[in-house]
Design a protein around this motif. Structure first.
Motif, PDB file in Angstrom:
ATOM      1  N   LEU A 219       0.786  -1.378  -0.106  1.00  0.00           N
ATOM      2  CA  LEU A 219       0.047  -0.060   0.012  1.00  0.00           C
ATOM      3  C   LEU A 219       1.037   1.125   0.092  1.00  0.00           C
ATOM      4  O   LEU A 219       0.521   2.383  -0.409  1.00  0.00           O
ATOM      5  CB  LEU A 219      -0.873   0.056   1.135  1.00  0.00           C
ATOM      6  N   TYR A 222       1.769   1.770  -3.363  1.00  0.00           N
ATOM      7  CA  TYR A 222       0.473   2.035  -4.231  1.00  0.00           C
ATOM      8  C   TYR A 222       0.126   3.631  -4.206  1.00  0.00           C
ATOM      9  O   TYR A 222      -0.165   4.131  -5.048  1.00  0.00           O
ATOM     10  CB  TYR A 222      -0.525   1.088  -3.931  1.00  0.00           C
ATOM     11  N   HIS A 223       0.238   3.894  -2.856  1.00  0.00           N
ATOM     12  CA  HIS A 223      -0.272   5.541  -2.618  1.00  0.00           C
ATOM     13  C   HIS A 223       0.638   6.233  -2.645  1.00  0.00           C
ATOM     14  O   HIS A 223       0.462   7.601  -2.893  1.00  0.00           O
ATOM     15  CB  HIS A 223      -0.890   5.314  -1.372  1.00  0.00           C
TER      16      HIS A 223
END
Length: 367
Positions: A219, A222-223
């Motif tokens: 994550l 991804y972010h």
């Protein structure tokens, strides 16, 4: 303990440098995934760790012991290959026990380890079958079981699901995740499939051209991608990119004028951007939305739509010929050639400078 440390690792073939100075640490009980496009060096890196390739320069340490020049058999690692590499004339039981039998291990101990591996992988009913009597998924489980009985310090997986069909890949992926939690083992996994990387890993290592682009949790990458390559590689469908130039920088933030026709005011960034700087704005499909009446936006032309049931992916083309994808409800879709107005929410936009490096956005950092 099973901690691996790689320092300034390099590998070349006939004057061509494949691995270009990699530094990496794999901690005890971590599930680490090497991901990247074909030819990025991920399988070569795994083979260097396993001892199947000679290191040009740099070091590899396992629990503080330098294993750079140690033979594969003495590294206390177990590798599962893309091809199952089972002995066709042996039963599943013999395939599982072969390495231990060859090492002269106690018969009762061997039987106990085979029984435990068969229990974990649900192979009990298949122990007397031969590989030709097994499905692809069952063969891969036997190959994994052969690694389990050796009780290695680290498991190495080289694209183990590539030969399986789509449904079986999902099932086996879940089995691998459960296996990691049950064994509490350190695992390194190589794949070109970013879905496998996102769903399996505690830590993802994104490789490109023999170098590490970014390391972090799924994550986190991804972010907060570190650059354009990572942003475009992770995510299905991929992040959309829009070219633009900085048109204003003041106390309110940084305004970007896009070639697509819109201007976006982003919060004050941590980087120094000047008026006229070329930048790239990134936006993920789930964050693109149709502009509401009276809301600022820009025009696009609808291309094809992909209906997946729960979601629909609408592909569109901006007036500056840049492709974007919207992720919307499954019962909605755009019509081919339809003109649409899109809105960009500043808090969901990623900004990259002219060199492709990410420019920090305070709103994203707080998300």
């Amino acid at each position: 303990m099973a901690t691996l440390k790689i320092r300034n690792l390099k590998k070349g073939f006939e004057g061509l440098e494949i691995i270009k100075g990699i530094d990496l640490e794999v901690r005890d009980k971590e599930f680490v995934v090497f991901v990247g496009p074909s030819g990025c060096g991920k399988s070569t890196l795994l083979r260097l760790i396993a001892g199947l390739e000679d290191v040009t320069s740099g070091t590899i340490e396992l629990d503080g012991r330098d294993i750079t020049e140690v033979t594969p058999a003495k590294r206390d690692l177990a590798m599962v290959f893309q091809t199952y590499a089972l002995y066709p004339h042996m039963t599943v039981r013999k395939n599982l026990s072969f390495a231990l039998d060859l090492a002269g291990k106690d018969k009762a101990q061997v039987e106990a380890k085979v029984a435990e591996a068969a229990r974990i992988l649900e192979l009990g009913a298949l122990l007397e079958r031969k590989p030709k009597q097994l499905s692809g998924g069952q063969r891969q489980r036997v190959a994994i079981g052969r690694a389990i009985v050796r009780n290695p310090k680290i498991f190495l997986f080289d694209e183990p699901l590539s030969n399986l069909d789509a449904a079986l890949r999902v099932q086996t992926r879940l089995e691998l995740s459960r296996l990691h939690k049950e064994l509490q083992a350190t695992m390194i996994y190589v794949t070109h499939d970013q879905v496998e990387a996102m769903t399996l890993a505690d830590k993802v290592v994104v490789l490109n051209g023999g170098r590490v682009e970014q390391v972090g949790s799924p994550l986190e990458l991804y972010h907060h991608p570190a650059n354009l390559f990572v942003a475009g590689f992770l995510g299905t469908p991929k992040m959309g990119f829009l070219k633009g130039k900085v048109s204003r920088v003041d106390s309110q933030g940084c305004e970007v004028q896009l070639e697509a026709g819109a201007s976006v005011l982003l919060p004050r960034t941590s980087a120094t951007l000047s008026i006229g700087s070329s930048v790239t704005l990134g936006i993920r499909p789930e964050h693109l939305e149709l502009a509401a009446p009276g809301q600022a936006g820009f025009s696009v032309t609808a291309d094809v739509s992909e209906r997946l049931g729960s979601d629909t992916f609408c592909h569109v083309i901006t007036d500056s010929a840049e492709p974007l994808t919207l992720r919307i409800r499954g019962d909605l879709a755009s019509q081919y050639g339809e003109r649409l107005q899109l809105h960009l929410a500043a808090e969901h936009c990623h900004l990259f400078d002219e060199g492709g490096a990410a420019v920090a956005n305070p709103l994203q950092a707080a998300a």
